[in-house]
Design a protein around this motif. Structure first.
Motif, mmCIF file in Angstrom:
data_model
loop_
_atom_site.group_PDB
_atom_site.id
_atom_site.type_symbol
_atom_site.label_atom_id
_atom_site.label_comp_id
_atom_site.label_asym_id
_atom_site.label_seq_id
_atom_site.Cartn_x
_atom_site.Cartn_y
_atom_site.Cartn_z
ATOM 1 N N ASN A 154 85.772 10.216 4.883
ATOM 2 C CA ASN A 154 85.194 10.447 3.564
ATOM 3 C C ASN A 154 84.109 9.424 3.249
ATOM 4 O O ASN A 154 84.081 8.326 3.797
ATOM 5 C CB ASN A 154 86.290 10.410 2.500
ATOM 6 C CG ASN A 154 87.330 11.483 2.714
ATOM 7 O OD1 ASN A 154 87.079 12.467 3.409
ATOM 8 N ND2 ASN A 154 88.501 11.313 2.126
ATOM 9 N N GLN A 155 83.233 9.805 2.319
ATOM 10 C CA GLN A 155 82.119 8.925 1.945
ATOM 11 C C GLN A 155 81.886 9.024 0.444
ATOM 12 O O GLN A 155 81.850 10.122 -0.121
ATOM 13 C CB GLN A 155 80.840 9.323 2.691
ATOM 14 C CG GLN A 155 79.647 8.448 2.395
ATOM 15 C CD GLN A 155 78.380 8.934 3.091
ATOM 16 O OE1 GLN A 155 78.253 10.101 3.415
ATOM 17 N NE2 GLN A 155 77.444 8.033 3.324
ATOM 18 N N TYR A 156 81.730 7.868 -0.204
ATOM 19 C CA TYR A 156 81.388 7.877 -1.617
ATOM 20 C C TYR A 156 79.948 8.377 -1.804
ATOM 21 O O TYR A 156 79.084 8.200 -0.940
ATOM 22 C CB TYR A 156 81.508 6.481 -2.212
ATOM 23 C CG TYR A 156 82.930 5.988 -2.341
ATOM 24 C CD1 TYR A 156 83.849 6.652 -3.161
ATOM 25 C CD2 TYR A 156 83.350 4.835 -1.668
ATOM 26 C CE1 TYR A 156 85.153 6.196 -3.296
ATOM 27 C CE2 TYR A 156 84.649 4.371 -1.801
ATOM 28 C CZ TYR A 156 85.542 5.065 -2.599
ATOM 29 O OH TYR A 156 86.835 4.606 -2.728
ATOM 30 N N ARG B 90 74.482 7.397 -0.821
ATOM 31 C CA ARG B 90 73.584 8.527 -0.622
ATOM 32 C C ARG B 90 72.693 8.756 -1.844
ATOM 33 O O ARG B 90 71.509 9.065 -1.709
ATOM 34 C CB ARG B 90 74.400 9.789 -0.322
ATOM 35 C CG ARG B 90 75.164 9.744 1.004
ATOM 36 C CD ARG B 90 74.257 10.051 2.185
ATOM 37 N NE ARG B 90 73.743 11.404 2.096
ATOM 38 C CZ ARG B 90 74.414 12.505 2.470
ATOM 39 N NH1 ARG B 90 75.650 12.406 2.946
ATOM 40 N NH2 ARG B 90 73.853 13.695 2.377
#
Length: 389
Positions: free
Chosen positions: A165-167, A171
């Protein structure tokens, strides 16, 4: 009859134009080095300082930091190939319109797709979070990513990917930067740190960047590259800029670039009026850092790299630290935990060249002092020399 430019002449041009040969002109500073190279690679923050030091032969960390953070004559920005660069402020609008604008459009498309696929939000959600984040930064003046996420909790929304997962935070900040709205300011640590405080671009610069027509900006970017890296092939320019083939050929036509033949049967281009030979610079050596603009300036590298890419580049094409002699890569270097700069040559060189390399090693060890530099992208030979494998 088509002019031929051989490898020896290409190497001589590179030596003079990239500030690698001859005495350092009095008063030359980091802004001049950046202009000589069109842009300084800044994905690895240490590269900026090491690239400048390799040309000016002096420890200029404070001078580079002054140009970046006090006088702000240099700007750290996303540019060609979605790569981080440091560019002279006067040239930043060319990079923004000629390269970064297209990067921003692609990054927006990808981020929106990932937000929708993760069930986080849609285009309206993204626009609202962008404006909220920008407003929070304007209120604070400067802020870290963590501080902005505290002000705008939606930045902590998670996007789901197979690899983890990525916050949203990194981005979205990248997107605001690519749109030319925010800028990376001072690092949170030393000059080798890759964590920065953010500022709004209108607050950072005394004047906004001029809005340029993208086609005109691409022409000017191609002009700058040919002036410093030419002759180069269509494939070289396309790769370096990250453009489509259509945009690459259009920029060369707009410049009326002159076609030349190169050793190995390739076709290259130079600017009109840049067909006369340059003098042989004589013997020279340089220890260039990982991702240095000189080694990363071309897609076709045989004429200065030979067959050494597997040892000197990582698997995704990032160059490690290189040893140069007379326009060719002849080895690699690495800094060990003790501070020693270790070198391994991958080609036979004359004894005088070896002595010059040894002097360059002592110079680099001297100005690095207690600082330990580990490239963000590790090439096989660099890792071996550093004792990492």
């Amino acid at each position: 009859m088509t002019l031929h430019i051989d490898n020896a002449q290409r190497r001589a041009r590179l030596a003079w134009r990239h500030g690698l040969a001859g005495p350092t002109p009095p008063g030359k500073g980091p802004e001049d080095v950046a202009a000589d190279l069109v842009a300084l690679h800044a994905t690895d923050p240490a590269t900026v300082h090491l690239s400048v030091a390799a040309r000016l032969h002096a420890p200029l960390v404070a001078t580079v930091e002054d140009a970046l953070y006090e006088r702000r004559s240099l700007l750290r920005m996303l540019g060609m190939r979605r790569t981080m660069f440091v560019v002279p402020v006067g040239f930043a609008s060319v990079v923004q319109a000629g390269a970064t604008r297209a990067v921003a459009a692609e990054q927006r498309r990808l981020l929106l797709r990932h937000l929708v696929e993760s069930g986080v939000g849609d285009a309206a959600w993204l626009a609202d979070v962008e404006e909220s984040t920008y407003a929070a930064l304007r209120r604070r003046g400067t802020a870290t990513a963590a501080q902005l996420a505290a002000d705008e909790p939606r930045l902590r929304s998670l996007m789901v990917f197979p690899q983890g997962n990525q916050y949203v935070t990194s981005r979205l900040l990248l997107l605001l930067a690519a749109d030319g709205r925010i800028v990376r300011g001072r690092p949170l640590g030393t000059w080798i740190s890759s964590q920065y405080a953010w500022s709004c671009l209108p607050d950072w610069l005394s004047e906004p960047l001029p809005e340029l027509d993208p086609a005109r900006a691409r022409t000017e970017l191609a002009r700058a590259w040919l002036a410093r890296y030419g002759p180069g092939t269509v494939a070289d320019l396309k790769w370096w800029t990250g453009w489509t083939m259509t945009h690459t050929r259009a920029a060369l036509r707009a410049l009326a670039a002159v076609e030349v033949t190169l050793d190995g049967g390739e076709t290259g281009f130079v600017l009109p009026g840049d067909t006369d030979p340059v003098p042989d610079p004589g013997p020279w050596v340089a220890l260039l850092p990982s991702l240095d603009p000189t080694v990363m300036g071309f897609q076709s590298r045989m004429w200065y790299l030979g067959s050494h890419a597997p040892a000197l580049f990582d698997r995704t094409g990032n160059a490690g630290p290189t040893v140069w002699a007379d326009g060719r890569v002849v080895g690699a270097w690495a800094q060990r935990p003790t501070g020693q700069v270790a070198v391994e040559l991958v080609e036979e060189v004359p004894a005088a060249t070896r002595r010059a390399v040894d002097r360059a090693v002592k110079e680099l060890e001297g100005w690095l002092g207690d600082v330990r530099v580990t490239p963000r992208f590790r090439a096989p030979l660099e890792k071996e020399l550093a004792g990492s494998r």
